[in-house]
Design a protein around this motif. Structure first.
Motif, mmCIF file in Angstrom:
data_model
loop_
_atom_site.group_PDB
_atom_site.id
_atom_site.type_symbol
_atom_site.label_atom_id
_atom_site.label_comp_id
_atom_site.label_asym_id
_atom_site.label_seq_id
_atom_site.Cartn_x
_atom_site.Cartn_y
_atom_site.Cartn_z
ATOM 1 N N ALA A 460 0.807 -1.213 0.000
ATOM 2 C CA ALA A 460 0.000 0.000 0.000
ATOM 3 C C ALA A 460 0.840 1.262 0.000
ATOM 4 O O ALA A 460 0.366 2.324 -0.366
ATOM 5 C CB ALA A 460 -0.931 0.006 1.194
ATOM 6 N N VAL A 461 2.061 1.139 0.403
ATOM 7 C CA VAL A 461 2.921 2.313 0.401
ATOM 8 C C VAL A 461 3.403 2.602 -1.014
ATOM 9 O O VAL A 461 3.327 1.746 -1.885
ATOM 10 C CB VAL A 461 4.107 2.099 1.357
ATOM 11 N N SER A 462 3.893 3.774 -1.227
ATOM 12 C CA SER A 462 4.289 4.139 -2.587
ATOM 13 C C SER A 462 5.508 3.318 -2.991
ATOM 14 O O SER A 462 6.245 2.823 -2.143
ATOM 15 C CB SER A 462 4.637 5.622 -2.642
ATOM 16 N N PRO A 463 5.723 3.150 -4.296
ATOM 17 C CA PRO A 463 6.853 2.324 -4.732
ATOM 18 C C PRO A 463 8.169 2.745 -4.089
ATOM 19 O O PRO A 463 8.969 1.900 -3.714
ATOM 20 C CB PRO A 463 6.875 2.537 -6.236
ATOM 21 N N ALA A 464 8.372 4.031 -3.930
ATOM 22 C CA ALA A 464 9.621 4.462 -3.305
ATOM 23 C C ALA A 464 9.718 3.913 -1.886
ATOM 24 O O ALA A 464 10.739 3.368 -1.469
ATOM 25 C CB ALA A 464 9.713 5.978 -3.280
ATOM 26 N N ASP A 465 8.609 3.998 -1.163
ATOM 27 C CA ASP A 465 8.631 3.541 0.227
ATOM 28 C C ASP A 465 8.825 2.036 0.336
ATOM 29 O O ASP A 465 9.390 1.550 1.298
ATOM 30 C CB ASP A 465 7.307 3.888 0.928
ATOM 31 N N THR A 466 8.315 1.314 -0.664
ATOM 32 C CA THR A 466 8.385 -0.136 -0.535
ATOM 33 C C THR A 466 9.818 -0.639 -0.573
ATOM 34 O O THR A 466 10.079 -1.757 -0.194
ATOM 35 C CB THR A 466 7.581 -0.861 -1.633
ATOM 36 N N TYR A 467 10.722 0.183 -1.052
ATOM 37 C CA TYR A 467 12.104 -0.263 -1.056
ATOM 38 C C TYR A 467 12.780 -0.084 0.294
ATOM 39 O O TYR A 467 13.906 -0.496 0.503
ATOM 40 C CB TYR A 467 12.895 0.414 -2.185
ATOM 41 N N ASN A 468 12.064 0.543 1.227
ATOM 42 C CA ASN A 468 12.552 0.526 2.607
ATOM 43 C C ASN A 468 12.150 -0.802 3.211
ATOM 44 O O ASN A 468 10.983 -1.121 3.302
ATOM 45 C CB ASN A 468 11.906 1.644 3.429
ATOM 46 N N LEU A 469 13.107 -1.568 3.623
ATOM 47 C CA LEU A 469 12.800 -2.904 4.108
ATOM 48 C C LEU A 469 11.699 -2.966 5.163
ATOM 49 O O LEU A 469 10.875 -3.871 5.124
ATOM 50 C CB LEU A 469 14.062 -3.588 4.631
ATOM 51 N N PRO A 470 11.654 -2.027 6.097
ATOM 52 C CA PRO A 470 10.602 -2.162 7.108
ATOM 53 C C PRO A 470 9.207 -2.247 6.505
ATOM 54 O O PRO A 470 8.297 -2.786 7.115
ATOM 55 C CB PRO A 470 10.769 -0.909 7.959
ATOM 56 N N GLY A 471 9.036 -1.762 5.292
ATOM 57 C CA GLY A 471 7.749 -1.873 4.634
ATOM 58 C C GLY A 471 7.334 -3.306 4.377
ATOM 59 O O GLY A 471 6.175 -3.585 4.152
ATOM 60 N N TYR A 472 8.293 -4.202 4.416
ATOM 61 C CA TYR A 472 7.996 -5.599 4.122
ATOM 62 C C TYR A 472 7.793 -6.448 5.364
ATOM 63 O O TYR A 472 7.630 -7.640 5.294
ATOM 64 C CB TYR A 472 9.098 -6.206 3.261
ATOM 65 N N ILE A 473 7.826 -5.810 6.497
ATOM 66 C CA ILE A 473 7.658 -6.594 7.718
ATOM 67 C C ILE A 473 6.171 -6.815 7.967
ATOM 68 O O ILE A 473 5.360 -5.900 7.896
ATOM 69 C CB ILE A 473 8.333 -5.877 8.903
ATOM 70 N N VAL A 474 5.832 -8.034 8.218
ATOM 71 C CA VAL A 474 4.428 -8.370 8.449
ATOM 72 C C VAL A 474 3.974 -7.732 9.745
ATOM 73 O O VAL A 474 4.613 -7.893 10.776
ATOM 74 C CB VAL A 474 4.265 -9.894 8.573
ATOM 75 N N SER A 475 2.904 -7.019 9.701
ATOM 76 C CA SER A 475 2.459 -6.383 10.934
ATOM 77 C C SER A 475 1.700 -7.396 11.777
ATOM 78 O O SER A 475 1.007 -8.269 11.251
ATOM 79 C CB SER A 475 1.602 -5.170 10.635
ATOM 80 N N PRO A 476 1.846 -7.306 13.099
ATOM 81 C CA PRO A 476 1.253 -8.315 13.982
ATOM 82 C C PRO A 476 -0.233 -8.516 13.739
ATOM 83 O O PRO A 476 -0.721 -9.632 13.767
ATOM 84 C CB PRO A 476 1.503 -7.740 15.374
ATOM 85 N N GLY A 477 -0.945 -7.453 13.451
ATOM 86 C CA GLY A 477 -2.375 -7.597 13.270
ATOM 87 C C GLY A 477 -2.756 -8.426 12.056
ATOM 88 O O GLY A 477 -3.867 -8.928 11.971
ATOM 89 N N GLN A 478 -1.840 -8.565 11.097
ATOM 90 C CA GLN A 478 -2.201 -9.230 9.859
ATOM 91 C C GLN A 478 -1.626 -10.624 9.729
ATOM 92 O O GLN A 478 -2.011 -11.368 8.839
ATOM 93 C CB GLN A 478 -1.799 -8.361 8.678
ATOM 94 N N TRP A 479 -0.720 -10.967 10.572
ATOM 95 C CA TRP A 479 -0.210 -12.340 10.611
ATOM 96 C C TRP A 479 -1.236 -13.177 11.368
ATOM 97 O O TRP A 479 -1.682 -12.795 12.440
ATOM 98 C CB TRP A 479 1.122 -12.322 11.346
ATOM 99 N N HIS A 480 -1.610 -14.286 10.821
ATOM 100 C CA HIS A 480 -2.561 -15.146 11.530
ATOM 101 C C HIS A 480 -1.805 -15.901 12.606
ATOM 102 O O HIS A 480 -1.249 -16.965 12.347
ATOM 103 C CB HIS A 480 -3.203 -16.141 10.571
ATOM 104 N N ASN A 481 -1.766 -15.296 13.786
ATOM 105 C CA ASN A 481 -0.988 -15.950 14.836
ATOM 106 C C ASN A 481 -1.730 -17.185 15.353
ATOM 107 O O ASN A 481 -2.898 -17.402 15.050
ATOM 108 C CB ASN A 481 -0.646 -14.948 15.945
ATOM 109 N N TRP A 482 -1.058 -17.985 16.165
ATOM 110 C CA TRP A 482 -1.639 -19.273 16.538
ATOM 111 C C TRP A 482 -2.932 -19.089 17.333
ATOM 112 O O TRP A 482 -3.831 -19.920 17.233
ATOM 113 C CB TRP A 482 -0.628 -20.151 17.280
#
Ligand SMILES: *[C@@H]1O[C@H](CO)[C@@H](O)[C@H](O)[C@H]1NC(C)=O
Ligand SMILES: *[C@@H]1O[C@H](CO)[C@@H](O)[C@H](O)[C@H]1NC(C)=O
Ligand SMILES: *[C@@H]1O[C@H](CO)[C@@H](O)[C@H](O)[C@H]1NC(C)=O
Ligand SMILES: *[C@@H]1O[C@H](CO)[C@@H](O)[C@H](O)[C@H]1NC(C)=O
Ligand SMILES: *[C@@H]1O[C@H](CO)[C@@H](O)[C@H](O)[C@H]1NC(C)=O
Length: 651
Positions: A460-482
């Motif tokens: 969802a972030v702009s292409p420029a932002d997506t190249y910042n690695l933190p943009g690729y970290i799965v956010s806790p709310g969206q990971w289907h935790n156990w």
């Protein structure tokens, strides 16, 4: 009668010299068990033990060998757990298998009696089972009752599963995982009492089966290793996996998705595939996550060709294509002894098959109905002629041909996700007898950008932002935790008639974002949440013991099975990077992986009223313009599995 009397560990002599330690202060026996058995009586006692004898009472050599091998695994597990701590007595494990004829072949696992009873007393253990499947489960349960300080927790257990289908879908096509990885995963599945693996062996991006009749499929369609060797499974590999799984009570159901996701058949003859390598493809131009869209506002749905590059769907209107499918299902299908073939049906779409003109901006899914109604009886006939049972996704409810699907088919609730209760009720009302659940808001184990539930974090972030690695970290709310996975119960909210159709559930492990080094932690221990829901009779409530039990279970996965299972608190947030199918390594910056979104080549862009479109989700679409872009962030595919470091058992 065959009787195996075995003393398998050579440590007995040293152990005899050691004084017997006092019994440990034990926890309730239920603290040791996962998945929770149906009925457990705590003897409130332990016995110090250093080794086990086995005495298998069975007249069937196949059953005998399988149980004997399971005992060897049990011994290995126990010796890892108790290592260096010896004392006490050597206990006999007597195993009675009543029905000695039933399951000496993988096909016989379907519908097999999985029940067992286990009595652990100071003088020994008795496991009774109807079939070898129950005996193998009894040994798994027994290994959990051994503590790291070499005591056995005593009690008696009567156990049988809640549902007959407890599974996973493993995708080895988006990214490739060799047989050794699959076997390790099967070890962990078996330890969780999971009994089905659906195996996705081809996708548009790679064809992993060595099928000699059309070698071009794997020679050109498979990924290649550094030496140029195709990453494939031979018939022998497949049989090896099936036999390995069989010894662990796991059925292997092939997933032969059709008619969509079938672009690779174009390698045999381009005319067999509609929309082959259509570029740009249109990945996801409707915001599935936004339920506030009023009906009829799916403005861009009609621009969609397929959900992932390279495009292409088998075109059964072409006689050669239908012949190819028949040959494939007949020959390769016969390599799989299981009665079921899963034929998918996900993500077929009208524009791909040209049933609506390109100038239409809206293509209602129902425009595909005549196409599907013509195809479905042909497919059903092929399956019938090769004596296979039909399996498919619940999208059959929306394809306008549900009445043509055999009612004894295995229908997997999954991809629509939205209303599990409504979908199961619909299937039950239509007469379907076997529904298995894999609702994506709970049971999809990936977090790929193709899934709308994690789309925003990645894209969802702009292409420029997506190249910042933190943009690729799965956010806790969206990971289907156990815990989230654990809270879903397929019977919640169902009418009694619909509840009767539910036969189990599956975790779905799409592999777009997985490589060999992270697949273990995506599957384990979360699949165990599903396993306990599906195994345990009166579905156990999430309580303050659940995590404690799961943590101990996880220690066994890591230490005894060498599975690099995630910490139970893992929330997907340690990845730092997501991965793309290997396909992207060779298709980066090529048109066939570009998403059309707002740029529809050759046609002026309008909404259905002829007005210029108003983009409600600009950033969302803009970031979709290049499906493979994340591949440019990593430069290697030489990801390897690394055996995990041992972890302490919590108790
Ligand atoms: C074990 O202890 C529990 C709780 O004190 C008790 O209810 C149960 O009957 C005991 N079991 C046996 C076999 O004595
Ligand atoms: C287990 O099976 C044996 C042999 O059939 C029988 O003697 C024994 O009573 C059984 N034990 C239980 C707990 O069912
Ligand atoms: C959902 O769609 C509606 C209607 O197009 C729009 O007004 C709203 O902003 C959207 N919500 C989100 C979270 O995108
Ligand atoms: C697990 O997921 C649930 C549901 O999304 C969420 O409420 C909970 O906070 C998550 N747990 C952790 C530790 O993040
Ligand atoms: C766990 O739950 C049980 C039963 O509800 C309660 O008695 C116990 O105090 C709880 N333990 C902790 C550590 O919260």
């Amino acid at each position: 009668m065959l009787v195996k009397a075995l003393l398998s560990l050579g440590l007995l002599a040293g152990a005899l010299a050691t004084p017997t330690p006092p019994p440990v202060q034990h926890r309730p026996i239920t603290d040791y068990l996962w998945p929770m058995p149906r009925q457990v009586v705590d003897a409130n006692a332990t016995v110090a033990c250093n080794d086990f004898w086995i005495d298998i009472k069975s007249n069937n050599p196949d059953v005998f060998n399988i149980v004997s091998n399971a005992f060897d695994r049990f011994q290995n597990s126990v010796s890892v757990k108790t290592h260096g701590k010896w004392g006490g007595s050597t206990l006999p494990v007597t195993i009675h298998v009543a029905d000695e004829t039933k399951a000496s072949t993988p096909a016989a696992l379907a519908g097999i009696d999985e029940s067992y009873s286990l009595q652990a007393t100071k003088s020994g253990i008795v496991i009774n089972a109807t079939t070898q499947a129950g005996a193998v489960y009894g040994l798994q349960t027994l290994s959990q009752l051994v503590t790291p300080d070499a005591n056995l927790v005593l009690g008696s257990i009567t156990d049988s599963p809640r549902f007959p289908y407890r599974g996973i879908l493993l995708d080895t096509a988006r990214n490739y995982f060799p047989v050794e990885d699959i076997k390790r995963i099967l070890d962990g599945l078996a330890y969780s009492k999971i009994n089905v693996m659906k195996w996705l062996l081809y996708e548009a991006q790679s064809f992993t089966i060595v099928w000699d009749k059309y070698p071009v499929l794997y020679q050109e369609g498979a990924y290649k290793d550094a030496q140029g060797k195709p990453k494939v499974f031979t018939k022998q590999d497949i049989q090896d996996v099936i036999n390995y799984a069989f010894e662990r009570n796991i059925r292997i159901i092939p997933v032969f998705e059709t008619p969509s996701h079938n672009g690779m058949f174009g390698l045999v003859d381009p005319s067999f595939v509609s929309g082959w390598k259509h570029a740009p493809f249109d990945g996801d131009s409707y915001d599935w996550a936004n339920s506030s869209y009023p009906a009829g506002t799916i403005v861009w749905f009609g621009r969609q060709y397929c959900f992932g590059p390279p495009c292409g769907g088998l075109d059964p209107r072409v006689p050669g294509a239908l012949n190819l499918l028949t040959e494939f299902l007949t020959e390769v299908g016969s390599w799989f002894p299981d009665p079921v073939i899963h034929v998918g049906h996900s993500e077929a779409n009208p524009r791909l098959y040209g049933v609506v003109p390109d100038s239409w901006d809206i293509a209602d899914q129902s425009t595909l109905d005549p196409f599907m109604r013509a195809f479905e009886p042909q497919l059903v006939n092929i399956l019938k002629s090769i004596n296979k049972k039909y399996g498919a996704w619940d999208v059959i409810t929306t394809l306008g041909m549900m009445d043509l699907v055999p009612k004894d088919g295995i229908i997997t609730l999954g991809e629509l996700g939205g209303d599990p209760v409504g979908i199961i009720e619909t299937l039950a009302a239509a007469g379907f007898e076997n529904v298995v659940v894999s609702p994506d808001p709970f049971y999809f184990l990936d977090c790929s950008p193709s899934q709308s539930w994690c789309l925003y974090d990645y894209e969802a972030v702009s292409p420029a932002d997506t190249y910042n690695l933190p943009g690729y970290i799965v956010s806790p709310g969206q990971w289907h935790n156990w815990t989230k996975i654990y809270t879903y119960d397929p019977l919640d909210g169902l009418s009694p008639a619909a509840a009767k159709t539910v036969k189990g559930g599956f975790g779905t492990m799409w592999a777009e974002t997985l490589k060999r080094h992270n697949i273990d932690r995506f599957i384990f221990p979360r699949i165990a949440s599903i396993a306990e829901r599906m195994w345990t009779y009166d579905a156990v409530a999430l309580n303050n013991k659940t995590g404690v039990r799961l943590d101990r279970f996880r220690a066994s996965l890591v230490n005894e099975l060498k599975i690099a299972a995630a910490d139970i608190n893992y929330l997907g947030n340690q990845e730092g990077m997501i991965y793309r199918p290997e396909y992207c390594d060779t298709h980066l910056n090529t048109p066939d992986q570009t998403v059309s979104a707002f740029v529809f080549i050759g046609a002026p862009l309008t909404d259905r009223d002829g007005n210029p479109p108003v983009d409600p989700l600009q950033s969302h679409y803009a970031a979709h313009a290049d499906w493979c872009k994340i591949a440019s962030l990593y430069t290697t595919n030489s990801f390897v599995y690394t055996a995990p470091n041992p972890v302490p058992y919590p108790y």
